[in-house]
Design a protein around this motif. Structure first.
Motif, short mmCIF file in Angstrom:
data_model
loop_
_atom_site.label_atom_id
_atom_site.label_comp_id
_atom_site.label_asym_id
_atom_site.label_seq_id
_atom_site.Cartn_x
_atom_site.Cartn_y
_atom_site.Cartn_z
N ALA A 158 0.82 -1.21 0.00
CA ALA A 158 0.00 0.00 0.00
C ALA A 158 0.85 1.26 0.00
O ALA A 158 0.32 2.38 -0.06
CB ALA A 158 -0.93 -0.01 1.21
N GLY A 159 2.18 1.11 0.07
CA GLY A 159 3.08 2.26 0.07
C GLY A 159 3.24 2.91 1.43
O GLY A 159 3.86 3.97 1.54
N LEU A 160 2.74 2.26 2.47
CA LEU A 160 2.76 2.85 3.81
C LEU A 160 4.08 2.64 4.55
O LEU A 160 4.30 3.24 5.60
CB LEU A 160 1.60 2.29 4.63
N LEU A 161 4.95 1.80 3.97
CA LEU A 161 6.25 1.54 4.62
C LEU A 161 7.41 2.10 3.82
O LEU A 161 8.56 1.80 4.11
CB LEU A 161 6.44 0.03 4.84
N ASP A 162 7.14 2.94 2.83
CA ASP A 162 8.23 3.55 2.06
C ASP A 162 9.10 4.39 2.98
O ASP A 162 8.62 5.30 3.66
CB ASP A 162 7.67 4.43 0.94
N GLY A 163 10.40 4.07 3.03
CA GLY A 163 11.33 4.80 3.87
C GLY A 163 11.20 4.50 5.35
O GLY A 163 11.80 5.17 6.18
N VAL A 164 10.42 3.47 5.69
CA VAL A 164 10.16 3.10 7.08
C VAL A 164 10.91 1.82 7.43
O VAL A 164 10.97 0.88 6.63
CB VAL A 164 8.65 2.88 7.31
N ARG A 165 11.51 1.77 8.62
CA ARG A 165 12.12 0.53 9.11
C ARG A 165 11.01 -0.44 9.51
O ARG A 165 10.09 -0.05 10.24
CB ARG A 165 13.03 0.80 10.30
N PRO A 211 9.92 -2.63 -2.01
CA PRO A 211 11.35 -2.39 -2.26
C PRO A 211 11.87 -1.10 -1.64
O PRO A 211 13.08 -0.94 -1.47
CB PRO A 211 11.45 -2.35 -3.80
N LYS A 212 10.98 -0.17 -1.29
CA LYS A 212 11.42 1.09 -0.67
C LYS A 212 11.38 1.04 0.85
O LYS A 212 11.72 2.00 1.53
CB LYS A 212 10.54 2.25 -1.17
N THR A 213 10.96 -0.11 1.39
CA THR A 213 10.92 -0.29 2.83
C THR A 213 12.32 -0.62 3.34
O THR A 213 13.09 -1.31 2.67
CB THR A 213 9.96 -1.44 3.20
N LEU A 214 12.66 -0.14 4.53
CA LEU A 214 13.97 -0.43 5.13
C LEU A 214 13.82 -1.69 5.98
O LEU A 214 13.68 -1.64 7.20
CB LEU A 214 14.43 0.76 5.98
N TRP A 215 13.83 -2.83 5.31
CA TRP A 215 13.56 -4.11 5.97
C TRP A 215 14.66 -4.48 6.96
O TRP A 215 15.84 -4.41 6.64
CB TRP A 215 13.39 -5.22 4.94
N GLN A 216 14.25 -4.88 8.15
CA GLN A 216 15.18 -5.29 9.20
C GLN A 216 15.18 -6.82 9.24
O GLN A 216 14.17 -7.44 9.58
CB GLN A 216 14.74 -4.73 10.55
N ARG A 217 16.30 -7.40 8.90
CA ARG A 217 16.38 -8.86 8.79
C ARG A 217 16.52 -9.54 10.14
O ARG A 217 16.36 -10.77 10.23
CB ARG A 217 17.53 -9.25 7.86
N ARG A 218 16.82 -8.81 11.17
CA ARG A 218 16.89 -9.40 12.51
C ARG A 218 16.18 -8.45 13.48
O ARG A 218 16.74 -7.44 13.91
CB ARG A 218 18.34 -9.62 12.95
N ALA A 219 14.95 -8.78 13.82
CA ALA A 219 14.17 -7.97 14.76
C ALA A 219 12.93 -8.74 15.16
O ALA A 219 12.27 -9.35 14.32
CB ALA A 219 13.77 -6.64 14.13
N ASP A 245 12.91 -7.26 24.48
CA ASP A 245 14.03 -6.83 23.65
C ASP A 245 13.64 -6.98 22.18
O ASP A 245 13.59 -8.09 21.64
CB ASP A 245 15.26 -7.67 23.96
N ALA A 246 13.37 -5.87 21.53
CA ALA A 246 12.92 -5.90 20.14
C ALA A 246 13.96 -6.50 19.20
O ALA A 246 13.62 -7.00 18.12
CB ALA A 246 12.58 -4.49 19.67
N ASN A 247 15.23 -6.49 19.62
CA ASN A 247 16.30 -7.01 18.77
C ASN A 247 16.59 -8.49 19.01
O ASN A 247 17.40 -9.07 18.30
CB ASN A 247 17.58 -6.20 18.99
#
Length: 200
Positions: free
Chosen positions: A113-120, A136-144, A192-194
């Protein structure tokens, strides 16, 4: 006393049961602070991936806005990413909502929906590559275990939504209330979010 916030829980065929009802157990314990609403495209009961159906209280075409959005994941997200009705509704609601949250592959719907563009953000690690392809514009966190970025909370696979919901409750009602809720639920809250043991 804090105001009572409305939660709009998005339902679609083949949603994941725990993605919805894990977080709702936490919010429901604080029923003096949260009012839960089940929302879907139509009023028909919606079947989860596991089979049991949930009753729908409101539909996308009703002029109701929610303070908090909760978007679950599940096998149904693979289909819903191409559903214009749900994507348009998410865009409309997200701009007014105080908080937007997702569990598991629910973040793929937010991303599409474009709601995570530039968002972690994060998602179920088993579906991470697919999630990335949706945003593809989302800042995906591979460990969280979960990620908080502004008003957006996204969580990893299935049970992680419970940890995320408690983090959101803590944000709104404070740490003592969140701890009290976890204790009442006899739930060992991962704060712990991480700490994401399933990222591998």
């Amino acid at each position: 006393m804090s105001k009572k916030r409305t939660i709009g829980v998005v339902l679609f065929p083949e949603f994941e049961l725990l993605d919805v009802f894990g977080p709702l157990e936490m919010f429901g314990i604080a029923s003096d602070s949260f009012h839960i609403n089940m929302v879907a495209q139509s009023k028909e009961a919606v079947a989860s991936r596991q089979g049991p159906k949930s009753v729908v209280e409101h539909t996308f075409d009703e002029p109701i806005f929610y303070d908090i959005l909760l978007v679950p994941g599940g096998q149904g997200t693979r289909r819903e990413v191409d559903n214009k009705a749900i994507l348009d509704w998410l865009r409309l609601q997200a701009h007014r909502a105080e908080y937007v949250s997702s569990v598991c592959t629910g973040s793929a719907l937010l991303a599409k929906a474009g709601l995570l563009d530039g968002v972690r953000a994060t998602t179920n690690k088993r579906s991470l590559d697919w999630g990335v392809s949706m945003g593809p514009k989302t800042l995906w966190q591979r460990r969280a275990r979960w990620v908080e970025d502004g008003k957006i909370f996204t969580s990893s696979g299935i049970s992680a939504g419970i940890d995320m919901s408690l983090a959101l409750i803590q944000k709104i009602l404070g740490p003592e209330k969140a701890q009290e809720i976890a204790k009442r639920a006899e739930y060992s809250w991962n704060q712990d979010a991480n700490h994401d043991p399933f990222a591998k």
